[in-house]
Design a protein around this motif. Sequence first.
Motif, PDB file in Angstrom:
ATOM      1  N   CYS A  35       0.823  -1.206   0.000  1.00 41.70           N
ATOM      2  CA  CYS A  35       0.000   0.000   0.000  1.00 41.70           C
ATOM      3  C   CYS A  35       0.858   1.258   0.000  1.00 41.70           C
ATOM      4  CB  CYS A  35      -0.931  -0.017   1.218  1.00 41.70           C
ATOM      5  SG  CYS A  35      -1.834   1.508   1.500  1.00 41.70           S
ATOM      6  N   VAL A  36       1.936   1.257   0.772  1.00 40.27           N
ATOM      7  CA  VAL A  36       2.799   2.439   0.863  1.00 40.27           C
ATOM      8  C   VAL A  36       3.341   2.827  -0.511  1.00 40.27           C
ATOM      9  CG1 VAL A  36       4.978   3.288   1.820  1.00 40.27           C
ATOM     10  CG2 VAL A  36       3.366   2.064   3.291  1.00 40.27           C
ATOM     11  N   ASP A  37       3.518   1.867  -1.391  1.00 37.31           N
ATOM     12  CA  ASP A  37       4.013   2.160  -2.738  1.00 37.31           C
ATOM     13  C   ASP A  37       3.043   3.012  -3.556  1.00 37.31           C
ATOM     14  OD1 ASP A  37       6.347   0.747  -2.274  1.00 37.31           O
ATOM     15  OD2 ASP A  37       5.579  -1.123  -3.142  1.00 37.31           O
ATOM     16  N   LEU A  38       1.780   3.091  -3.134  1.00 42.07           N
ATOM     17  CA  LEU A  38       0.782   3.855  -3.882  1.00 42.07           C
ATOM     18  C   LEU A  38       0.773   5.341  -3.508  1.00 42.07           C
ATOM     19  CD1 LEU A  38      -2.273   1.405  -3.694  1.00 42.07           C
ATOM     20  CD2 LEU A  38      -0.565   1.598  -5.517  1.00 42.07           C
ATOM     21  N   PHE A  39       1.485   5.716  -2.447  1.00 40.09           N
ATOM     22  CA  PHE A  39       1.443   7.105  -1.988  1.00 40.09           C
ATOM     23  C   PHE A  39       2.176   8.039  -2.955  1.00 40.09           C
ATOM     24  CE2 PHE A  39       0.225   5.156   1.987  1.00 40.09           C
ATOM     25  CZ  PHE A  39      -0.558   6.121   2.605  1.00 40.09           C
ATOM     26  N   ARG A  40       1.593   9.228  -3.113  1.00 38.51           N
ATOM     27  CA  ARG A  40       2.198  10.279  -3.937  1.00 38.51           C
ATOM     28  C   ARG A  40       2.195  11.578  -3.143  1.00 38.51           C
ATOM     29  NH1 ARG A  40       3.097   6.207  -5.805  1.00 38.51           N
ATOM     30  NH2 ARG A  40       2.760   5.402  -7.911  1.00 38.51           N
ATOM     31  N   PRO A  41       3.350  12.263  -3.025  1.00 33.60           N
ATOM     32  CA  PRO A  41       3.428  13.461  -2.166  1.00 33.60           C
ATOM     33  C   PRO A  41       2.825  14.702  -2.812  1.00 33.60           C
ATOM     34  CG  PRO A  41       5.550  13.017  -3.186  1.00 33.60           C
ATOM     35  CD  PRO A  41       4.659  11.882  -3.577  1.00 33.60           C
ATOM     36  N   LEU A  42       2.179  15.519  -1.983  1.00 30.22           N
ATOM     37  CA  LEU A  42       1.643  16.813  -2.407  1.00 30.22           C
ATOM     38  C   LEU A  42       2.121  17.888  -1.448  1.00 30.22           C
ATOM     39  CD1 LEU A  42      -2.113  16.138  -3.342  1.00 30.22           C
ATOM     40  CD2 LEU A  42      -0.174  16.429  -4.874  1.00 30.22           C
ATOM     41  N   ASP A  43       2.398  19.060  -1.963  1.00 28.54           N
ATOM     42  CA  ASP A  43       2.763  20.199  -1.136  1.00 28.54           C
ATOM     43  C   ASP A  43       1.508  20.938  -0.698  1.00 28.54           C
ATOM     44  OD1 ASP A  43       5.484  19.692  -1.486  1.00 28.54           O
ATOM     45  OD2 ASP A  43       5.565  20.898  -3.326  1.00 28.54           O
ATOM     46  N   TYR A  44       1.612  21.624   0.429  1.00 27.35           N
ATOM     47  CA  TYR A  44       0.529  22.505   0.843  1.00 27.35           C
ATOM     48  C   TYR A  44       0.320  23.608  -0.195  1.00 27.35           C
ATOM     49  CZ  TYR A  44       0.662  20.600   5.644  1.00 27.35           C
ATOM     50  OH  TYR A  44       0.596  19.790   6.754  1.00 27.35           O
TER      51      TYR A  44
END
Length: 529
Positions: free
Chosen positions: A136-145
């Motif tokens: 599941c962790v592999d599906l994360f994508r980072p976003l900035d505020y």
Amino acid sequence: MTPHLRFCGATRTVTGSCFLLDTGRARVLVDCGMFQGSKTEKELNYAPFPFDPSALDAVLLTHAHIDHAGLLPKLSRAGYRGAIHATEPTIDLCSVMLPDSASIQEGEVAFLNRRNRREGRPEVAPIYTVADAEACVDLFRPLDYRRWVSVADGVRARFWNAGHLLGSASIEIEAETGGDRLRILFSGDIGPDEKMLHPDPDAPSGFDWVVCESTYGATDRRDRAPAQRRARLAAEVNAAAARGGAMLVPSFAVERTQEVVTDLVGLMDSGAIPRAPVFIDSPLAIRASEVFLKHARQLDGGQALVRAFRSPNLRFALSVEESKAVGRLRGFHIVVAASGMCEAGRIRHHLENHLWRVDATVLMVGYQAEGTLGRLLLEGADPVRIRGETVRVRAAIRSIDSYSGHADGSELAAWIGARGPIRRGVFLVHGEMPAIDGLIGRIADRPMPRSRLVAPLIDDIYDLSAGAPRVVHEGLSRRIAPEHVARLDWHNDLSRLILDINDRVAAAPDERARQALLRRLRRALDEPA
């Protein structure tokens, strides 16, 4: 198809946060949290989702706490293959929290299955495994505020600091729905104005709909200033030291532990409390602390956190053997261990070891949901059952809420007011009904008419094209009756009955009285239901 919003969790309770936005062109899930509390509520974690995970186009995550993120591995295991959008610190925390959640499940299921085999009962499986969590962790994508990003067809999102937890966010969504453009804000969990480590929450204004938490909607706190918070903690620690035994602090592993430890070490350094060993007995808290130290420059007071975690008074119990060694200690010492509601983890072992001791102290520093062991202890339960064993409560049970990561009622009302104008309605979630009613009383007619303030029930679906809140499906295939949410259930009643039977039998004056009592109980059991 008209746009609608389905409330899949955190409805009139504080756990299981999960909201499904269907615009007609895209299906976006906001949060996918684990249910805590009574056994009836926790059974929802094992039930199928009320939607098809493989049909989702995107997942947006407000923050890493398990009641918001804890079922994400189950979601991916069930077929979701898209992106999970979150801030970078949230991803860092989830990368340790979700595998830890899976490891706890696997350990508890192994313990339960050993007992089931002895009793001839069927074996059970965990909700998900460590391998599921890591996938599941592999599906994360980072976003900035504060940066817009397209997350699905006709849907864009922007994250705002929520002031609740490292990386926590309120999520602004703009959705194209036919010829209409909807603006929706999901608050996530809103931090208080005096939140340790974080600046005050922020978000824009002018929405069609706002989905807002209400955990402390009926509460006003007057001792949130740093000096007052530390003074209350010092008083509790000094009283525990005078009793002479262990001081147990059930604490959420992520952020609450780091805050409490920072204050404990600071108070020792200032001479306000005696120096004593402070043990963090939680592998998750230890690993999460490393994430906090990594992001210390982004935190208000981050240097105090760094100094605390370099203190010679702070010690770490990472292995099971080290945890057992802590459990054998006598004299005054402090143990900070998960979970914060005493529902799982190593704190339950320490409670078994110390609850029956008159020199021990248990200090609650977070919200205790209805039906949890922590709530039962706060309400004076004696004895209690832990892992099938009866434990008398002789320790001092204490509580301070100065470390809560949630805004109180006046702060929530101010936050909602600052989001105006809110054109269509406010959905109040993530709170028990007394808290929701308290918040409604604060904001009704300022800024919204009472008719536009709604506390949804689980699985209700609301039409977002309407000019005011309107249910289109009341609990379509409702998974749990509303009256069973945030309530003690049959399992709590059964535990109480077993404890009462044991007490009555033990109190009987002789063998004849005990036999008579047991015969009456047997006759009651043999009567047809």
